[in-house]
Design a protein around this motif. Sequence first.
Motif, short mmCIF file in Angstrom:
data_model
loop_
_atom_site.label_atom_id
_atom_site.label_comp_id
_atom_site.label_asym_id
_atom_site.label_seq_id
_atom_site.Cartn_x
_atom_site.Cartn_y
_atom_site.Cartn_z
N SER A 50 0.77 -1.25 0.12
CA SER A 50 0.12 0.10 -0.05
C SER A 50 0.89 1.25 0.09
N GLY A 51 0.61 2.22 -0.81
CA GLY A 51 1.19 3.26 -0.99
C GLY A 51 2.25 3.40 -2.17
N THR A 52 2.20 2.28 -2.74
CA THR A 52 3.28 2.37 -4.03
C THR A 52 2.48 3.26 -5.13
N LYS A 53 3.53 3.94 -5.71
CA LYS A 53 2.99 5.00 -6.63
C LYS A 53 3.33 3.86 -8.10
N VAL A 54 2.16 4.04 -8.90
CA VAL A 54 2.14 3.13 -10.24
C VAL A 54 1.42 4.00 -11.27
N ASP A 55 1.48 3.82 -12.55
CA ASP A 55 0.98 3.95 -13.66
C ASP A 55 0.43 2.70 -14.02
N ILE A 56 -0.76 2.61 -14.67
CA ILE A 56 -1.47 1.40 -15.04
C ILE A 56 -1.80 1.49 -16.42
N PHE A 57 -1.79 0.34 -17.36
CA PHE A 57 -2.27 0.20 -18.66
C PHE A 57 -3.34 -0.94 -18.88
N LEU A 58 -4.44 -0.36 -19.32
CA LEU A 58 -5.53 -1.20 -19.58
C LEU A 58 -5.51 -1.74 -20.84
N LYS A 59 -6.28 -3.01 -20.67
CA LYS A 59 -6.44 -3.76 -21.99
C LYS A 59 -7.09 -2.87 -23.25
N SER A 60 -7.63 -1.92 -22.81
CA SER A 60 -8.26 -1.06 -23.81
C SER A 60 -7.27 0.09 -24.42
N SER A 61 -6.04 -0.16 -24.31
CA SER A 61 -4.75 0.74 -24.48
C SER A 61 -4.75 1.79 -23.93
N GLN A 62 -5.52 2.47 -23.05
CA GLN A 62 -5.67 3.33 -22.07
C GLN A 62 -4.61 3.45 -21.03
N GLU A 63 -3.97 4.28 -20.91
CA GLU A 63 -2.99 4.45 -19.57
C GLU A 63 -3.37 5.45 -18.70
N ILE A 64 -3.22 4.99 -17.54
CA ILE A 64 -3.58 6.31 -16.46
C ILE A 64 -2.53 6.36 -15.37
N LYS A 65 -1.72 7.44 -15.47
CA LYS A 65 -0.76 8.02 -14.48
C LYS A 65 -0.97 8.44 -13.25
N GLY A 66 -0.07 8.42 -12.30
CA GLY A 66 -0.07 9.13 -10.93
C GLY A 66 -1.13 8.67 -10.09
N LEU A 67 -1.30 7.22 -10.13
CA LEU A 67 -1.96 6.43 -9.16
C LEU A 67 -0.95 5.89 -7.85
N ILE A 68 -1.56 6.08 -6.63
CA ILE A 68 -1.15 5.38 -5.47
C ILE A 68 -2.06 4.12 -5.04
N PHE A 69 -1.33 3.08 -5.10
CA PHE A 69 -1.94 1.79 -4.67
C PHE A 69 -2.63 1.77 -3.37
N ILE A 70 -3.81 1.43 -3.26
CA ILE A 70 -4.24 1.33 -1.73
C ILE A 70 -4.24 -0.15 -1.24
N ARG A 71 -5.13 -0.77 -1.95
CA ARG A 71 -5.36 -2.11 -1.65
C ARG A 71 -5.70 -3.04 -2.76
N PHE A 72 -5.62 -4.60 -2.49
CA PHE A 72 -6.34 -5.37 -3.63
C PHE A 72 -7.18 -6.38 -2.97
N ASN A 73 -8.48 -6.61 -3.27
CA ASN A 73 -9.47 -7.64 -2.47
C ASN A 73 -9.27 -8.58 -3.46
#
Length: 111
Positions: A50-73
């Motif tokens: 938790s707190g790790t800074k990430v950028d994610i790439f979706l299968k739809s080819s969209q990139e979302i930058k500047g995210l901080i991971f909170i948790r995974f369920n």
Amino acid sequence: MSYSEQEYYFDESRAAYLDDENSDGYKNHHEDKKKKCKGCVCDLLKNLHSGTKVDIFLKSSQEIKGLIFIRFNDKNCCASFVEQYAEHDGSIIVFDCEVIKGIKIKRDCSC
């Protein structure tokens, strides 16, 4: 198929749930859990701090930058993030891990 869509009866002698659609009539009660959250991204999110800074790439080819991971369920495969940039500062965004194609983990170090 989830347990709510069909009735199951627990048979203690076989430690399984009775399922009329299965060929032998039984369904292991861990089977549905094993089917969820597949893929390397889901596996990575299970162990990401938790707190790790990430950028994610979706299968739809969209990139979302500047995210901080909170948790995974891992029960519903949802990963929660906080957006850190000004226009969305503090907004929470939730993704199914199976729609994420890739993750860029940002290093915070003085290397």
